[in-house]
Write a protein that holds these residues in place. Structure first.
Motif, PDB file in Angstrom:
ATOM      1  N   TYR A 185       0.666  48.133 -16.248  1.00 59.12           N
ATOM      2  CA  TYR A 185      -0.543  48.514 -16.969  1.00 59.12           C
ATOM      3  C   TYR A 185      -0.222  48.887 -18.407  1.00 59.12           C
ATOM      4  CZ  TYR A 185      -5.301  50.256 -17.481  1.00 59.12           C
ATOM      5  OH  TYR A 185      -6.605  50.425 -17.879  1.00 59.12           O
ATOM      6  N   LEU A 186       0.856  49.641 -18.598  1.00 54.84           N
ATOM      7  CA  LEU A 186       1.261  50.016 -19.949  1.00 54.84           C
ATOM      8  C   LEU A 186       1.672  48.782 -20.743  1.00 54.84           C
ATOM      9  CD1 LEU A 186       2.077  52.060 -22.144  1.00 54.84           C
ATOM     10  CD2 LEU A 186       4.335  52.106 -21.102  1.00 54.84           C
ATOM     11  N   CYS A 187       2.485  47.931 -20.130  1.00 56.72           N
ATOM     12  CA  CYS A 187       2.973  46.737 -20.828  1.00 56.72           C
ATOM     13  C   CYS A 187       1.819  45.857 -21.294  1.00 56.72           C
ATOM     14  CB  CYS A 187       3.899  45.930 -19.916  1.00 56.72           C
ATOM     15  SG  CYS A 187       5.466  46.752 -19.549  1.00 56.72           S
ATOM     16  N   ARG A 188       0.768  45.778 -20.492  1.00 56.44           N
ATOM     17  CA  ARG A 188      -0.376  44.941 -20.840  1.00 56.44           C
ATOM     18  C   ARG A 188      -1.153  45.488 -22.030  1.00 56.44           C
ATOM     19  NH1 ARG A 188      -2.009  41.597 -16.235  1.00 56.44           N
ATOM     20  NH2 ARG A 188      -0.459  41.848 -14.600  1.00 56.44           N
ATOM     21  N   ASN A 189      -0.869  46.719 -22.419  1.00 59.79           N
ATOM     22  CA  ASN A 189      -1.584  47.324 -23.540  1.00 59.79           C
ATOM     23  C   ASN A 189      -0.709  47.540 -24.769  1.00 59.79           C
ATOM     24  OD1 ASN A 189      -4.495  48.348 -22.617  1.00 59.79           O
ATOM     25  ND2 ASN A 189      -3.109  48.573 -20.893  1.00 59.79           N
ATOM     26  N   LEU A 190       0.577  47.208 -24.667  1.00 59.05           N
ATOM     27  CA  LEU A 190       1.477  47.489 -25.780  1.00 59.05           C
ATOM     28  C   LEU A 190       1.163  46.667 -27.016  1.00 59.05           C
ATOM     29  CD1 LEU A 190       4.966  47.959 -24.096  1.00 59.05           C
ATOM     30  CD2 LEU A 190       3.587  49.675 -25.277  1.00 59.05           C
ATOM     31  N   ASN A 191       0.583  45.469 -26.849  1.00 58.47           N
ATOM     32  CA  ASN A 191       0.296  44.674 -28.042  1.00 58.47           C
ATOM     33  C   ASN A 191      -0.797  45.305 -28.907  1.00 58.47           C
ATOM     34  OD1 ASN A 191      -1.703  44.038 -26.164  1.00 58.47           O
ATOM     35  ND2 ASN A 191      -1.991  41.979 -26.977  1.00 58.47           N
ATOM     36  N   LEU A 192      -1.527  46.290 -28.349  1.00 57.37           N
ATOM     37  CA  LEU A 192      -2.509  47.016 -29.157  1.00 57.37           C
ATOM     38  C   LEU A 192      -1.822  47.811 -30.259  1.00 57.37           C
ATOM     39  CD1 LEU A 192      -4.911  48.396 -26.391  1.00 57.37           C
ATOM     40  CD2 LEU A 192      -5.318  46.482 -27.930  1.00 57.37           C
ATOM     41  N   THR A 193      -0.552  48.176 -30.037  1.00 59.22           N
ATOM     42  CA  THR A 193       0.162  48.961 -31.040  1.00 59.22           C
ATOM     43  C   THR A 193       0.612  48.084 -32.205  1.00 59.22           C
ATOM     44  OG1 THR A 193       2.327  48.646 -29.990  1.00 59.22           O
ATOM     45  CG2 THR A 193       0.988  50.481 -29.217  1.00 59.22           C
ATOM     46  N   LEU A 194       0.741  46.795 -31.973  1.00 59.65           N
ATOM     47  CA  LEU A 194       1.168  45.891 -33.050  1.00 59.65           C
ATOM     48  C   LEU A 194       0.040  45.668 -34.038  1.00 59.65           C
ATOM     49  CD1 LEU A 194       3.174  43.313 -30.896  1.00 59.65           C
ATOM     50  CD2 LEU A 194       4.010  45.359 -32.055  1.00 59.65           C
ATOM     51  N   GLY A 195      -1.159  45.399 -33.496  1.00 61.49           N
ATOM     52  CA  GLY A 195      -2.373  45.486 -34.293  1.00 61.49           C
ATOM     53  C   GLY A 195      -2.711  44.356 -35.222  1.00 61.49           C
ATOM     54  N   ASP A 196      -1.725  43.660 -35.812  1.00 54.86           N
ATOM     55  CA  ASP A 196      -2.066  42.664 -36.817  1.00 54.86           C
ATOM     56  C   ASP A 196      -2.181  41.272 -36.209  1.00 54.86           C
ATOM     57  OD1 ASP A 196       0.574  42.573 -36.192  1.00 54.86           O
ATOM     58  OD2 ASP A 196       1.306  42.345 -38.238  1.00 54.86           O
ATOM     59  N   ASN A 197      -2.539  40.318 -37.042  1.00 55.98           N
ATOM     60  CA  ASN A 197      -2.694  38.934 -36.606  1.00 55.98           C
ATOM     61  C   ASN A 197      -1.522  38.095 -37.108  1.00 55.98           C
ATOM     62  OD1 ASN A 197      -5.206  39.738 -35.611  1.00 55.98           O
ATOM     63  ND2 ASN A 197      -6.226  39.209 -37.530  1.00 55.98           N
ATOM     64  N   VAL A 198      -1.322  36.949 -36.487  1.00 52.61           N
ATOM     65  CA  VAL A 198      -0.242  36.047 -36.877  1.00 52.61           C
ATOM     66  C   VAL A 198      -0.770  34.618 -36.904  1.00 52.61           C
ATOM     67  CG1 VAL A 198       1.645  37.479 -36.015  1.00 52.61           C
ATOM     68  CG2 VAL A 198       0.521  35.862 -34.465  1.00 52.61           C
ATOM     69  N   LEU A 199      -0.014  33.735 -37.533  1.00 51.99           N
ATOM     70  CA  LEU A 199      -0.345  32.320 -37.559  1.00 51.99           C
ATOM     71  C   LEU A 199       0.411  31.608 -36.454  1.00 51.99           C
ATOM     72  CD1 LEU A 199      -0.250  31.570 -41.398  1.00 51.99           C
ATOM     73  CD2 LEU A 199      -2.254  31.996 -39.964  1.00 51.99           C
ATOM     74  N   ILE A 200      -0.321  30.862 -35.631  1.00 51.48           N
ATOM     75  CA  ILE A 200       0.258  30.090 -34.532  1.00 51.48           C
ATOM     76  C   ILE A 200       0.049  28.608 -34.832  1.00 51.48           C
ATOM     77  CG2 ILE A 200       0.173  29.600 -32.056  1.00 51.48           C
ATOM     78  CD1 ILE A 200       1.100  32.426 -32.608  1.00 51.48           C
ATOM     79  N   PRO A 201       1.099  27.788 -34.791  1.00 53.90           N
ATOM     80  CA  PRO A 201       0.900  26.361 -35.048  1.00 53.90           C
ATOM     81  C   PRO A 201       0.213  25.683 -33.876  1.00 53.90           C
ATOM     82  CG  PRO A 201       3.140  26.717 -34.335  1.00 53.90           C
ATOM     83  CD  PRO A 201       2.504  28.087 -34.447  1.00 53.90           C
ATOM     84  N   TYR A 202      -0.662  24.740 -34.171  1.00 50.89           N
ATOM     85  CA  TYR A 202      -1.266  23.997 -33.070  1.00 50.89           C
ATOM     86  C   TYR A 202      -0.194  23.197 -32.338  1.00 50.89           C
ATOM     87  CZ  TYR A 202      -4.715  21.406 -30.409  1.00 50.89           C
ATOM     88  OH  TYR A 202      -5.451  20.882 -29.370  1.00 50.89           O
TER      89      TYR A 202
END
Length: 438
Positions: A185-202
Motif C-alpha cells: 500500500y505504501l509503495c503504491r503511493n510513493l510516486n506521489l512524493t516525486l510529484g513532477d511530470n516526465v517525457l515518455i517516448p512513444y
C-alpha cells in the motif's frame, strides 16, 4: 497504513514547464533533426497511407508526430519514387494523398518486415540522454516532501526517516514484514512524493527496428493547457515525446523471465518494451517477491549489472544487443523471510532493507476512527477498548493496519443487510471477527 481523505492539494502535481520540455526535446525542423533514417520515415509514412487509404498532410502530421515541413519533404521524395499520388483536395483546400500501385506493393512489403504504425520513434541516443536528465535523483526527496506526499497515510514516524534516504539512493529497496502491514500500500503511493511530470517516448528506434515504449495503461498522459499548432516548427516540445506523470509499474506473481526482455509479437510484427524500460524515470515495484514464476535468485542474477551500474542490456530478435538506462526506483516487497529468498551476497546488493510490523495502539486507534468516519459509522471509545481487550489481546492478534478497514467493512455490510443503525456494537464486532479470522 491507511489512506485518509485528502484535499485537492494531494492530487496536484508539479508540472514540468513547457519551455523546459522544449529545451529538453525540441521539435525537429528537418529529417536530419529527427535522428531517424529517411528510409524508416518513408516506410512508416507509406504504412500509414496503406492503413488510412487517403490522407491529408495534417492527418499524417498527427499520425507521425513530425512537422508538416518534414512530411512534405517525405511526400515529395515518395512522389519521385512513384509511390504516392495526389488525390482530389478536401473542401477546405487541403491536398489529399494516396499510394500508387507500386507504393501499395512497397508498403505491404514494409509491413511484412515491421508492423509498427505509430508516431515516429526517437533515436536511442536521444532517449538515453533525456532519460538520464529526467532522473528523479536529480531533485532529491526531503523529509518535508515525503511528509507532504504521504500526508494521507498513517505511518510510524521512524518509517519516513528510513524510506526517504532509500528513495534517494541508487540502490534497490527491499520492504519486508508480515502480511497486512501496508508494504504494498505504501509503495503504491510513493510516486506521489516525486510529484513532477516526465517525457515518455512513444517509441524508440534501434537502427531500423522500432520498440514501442508508451503504454496508456501505465503512462498517464498530462493534457496540455496550451494549444500548439501541429504544423508549427518551433512551439512546444517534440510531439514524439508524451508528457506523463512519473510511471508506477507494479508486478507480482505474474512476473516471468520474458517480461524482463524485449518482446516480439510475431502476429503483429511489433516489438514491445520490457517492464523496466516502461518504468524508467518512475518506480518499479516487484510485489510478493518469492512468489513469481521466476525465482528471486534468477531475478537478481538478471539484474546484477542494472542494479549496480544503472544500465541494462537488451537484445532484438535479430540478436542485436543494445544498452538502455536503468533509471528508476526499484522496490521489492515480500511477506517471506529475506534470508529464505537469496543469500547474503544478494541481500547486501539490495542496500536498503526496511522492516514493516504491527502498529502501536495510538496509530491503530487513529486508523480505526478514520475508517469509521469514512464509512459514516459511529463508534464509542468503549467499543474500541472492547475490540482491543476481548479480541486483539485475548486472541493475541497484533494491531495490523489492514484490520480496521476489513473489520469495519464487514460491519458496514451487516448493517446494510440487517437495516441497522450505522453504529459499532459488541455484537457486530463479534460477528465481523468470526467472519474475518479463521
Amino acid at each position: 497504513m491507511f489512506r485518509v481523505n485528502a484535499g485537492d492539494s494531494m492530487r496536484e502535481h508539479r508540472v514540468v514547464n513547457t519551455s523546459v520540455n522544449s529545451e529538453l526535446a525540441p521539435r525537429p525542423k528537418s529529417i536530419e533533426d529527427t535522428g531517424i533514417q529517411e528510409s524508416l520515415l518513408l516506410d512508416l509514412m507509406l504504412k500509414h497511407l496503406l492503413g488510412g487509404g487517403v490522407l491529408t498532410k495534417s492527418e499524417l502530421v498527427m499520425k507521425m508526430g513530425i512537422s508538416g515541413g518534414i512530411i512534405q519533404n517525405l511526400l515529395d521524395n515518395a512522389k519521385q519514387l512513384a509511390w504516392v499520388e495526389n488525390r482530389q483536395s478536401t473542401p477546405d483546400g487541403q491536398m489529399r494523398y494516396a499510394l500508387s500501385h507500386g507504393g501499395d506493393e512497397y508498403a505491404k512489403q514494409a509491413s511484412a518486415k515491421s508492423g509498427y504504425r505509430g508516431l515516429v520513434p526517437v533515436p536511442l541516443a536521444q532517449y538515453t540522454d533525456i532519460c538520464q536528465k529526467q532522473s528523479s535523483r536529480k531533485n532529491p526527496i526531503t523529509l518535508e516532501m515525503l511528509q507532504y506526499g504521504l500526508q494521507a497515510l498513517v505511518l510510524p514516524n521512524d518509517l519516513l526517516r528510513k524510506i526517504g534516504p532509500a528513495l534517494n539512493s541508487s540502490r534497490p529497496v527491499l520492504i519486508y514484514g508480515p502480511p497486512g502491514t501496508g508494504k504494498s500500500y505504501l509503495c503504491r503511493n510513493l510516486n506521489l512524493t516525486l510529484g513532477d511530470n516526465v517525457l515518455i517516448p512513444y517509441a524508440i528506434a534501434i537502427g531500423n527496428e522500432v520498440i514501442q515504449v508508451y503504454d496508456p495503461q501505465l503512462h498517464h498522459k498530462v493534457e496540455s493547457t496550451t494549444s500548439v499548432n501541429a504544423l508549427d516548427l518551433v512551439q512546444g516540445h517534440d510531439p514524439r515525446w508524451i508528457e506523463c506523470k512519473r510511471p508506477l509499474r507494479i508486478t507480482g506473481g505474474e512476473l516471468n523471465a520474458e517480461m524482463l526482455e524485449v518482446q516480439f509479437d510475431s502476429h503483429s510484427r511489433t516489438y514491445m518494451a520490457p517492464i523496466q524500460l516502461k518504468a524508467n524515470n518512475g518506480i518499479l515495484l516487484l510485489d510478493d517477491l518469492g512468489r513469481q514464476k521466476i525465482s528471486a535468485k534468477q531475478l537478481f542474477n538478471r539484474w546484477i549489472i542494472p542494479m549496480e551500474e544503472r544500465r541494462d542490456f537488451l537484445s532484438l530478435q535479430s540478436g542485436e544487443h543494445f544498452e538502455i538506462p536503468f533509471e528508476l526506483i526499484l522496490l521489492f516487497s515480500t511477506n517471506l523471510n529475506p534470508n529464505d529468498l537469496v543469500d547474503d551476497a544478494f541481500l547486501r546488493r539490495l542496500g536498503y532493507k526496511i522492516h514493516f510490523d504491527a502498529l502501536d495502539e495510538p496509530l491503530y486507534r487513529r486508523i480505526w476512527f478514520q475508517v469509521c468516519e469514512e464509512k459514516g459509522l459511529s463508534c464509542s471509545e468503549e467499543m474500541f477498548q472492547h475490540l482491543l481487550i476481548e479480541f486483539h489481546q485475548r486472541y493475541a492478534k497484533p494491531l495490523i493496519p489492514c484490520y480496521p478497514r476489513d473489520l469495519l467493512g464487514i460491519m458496514a455490510d451487516q448493517m446494510s443487510f440487517m437495516e441497522l443503525k450505522p453504529e459499532v456494537t459488541k455484537a457486530l464486532i463479534t460477528e465481523a471477527w468470526s467472519i474475518y479470522f479463521v
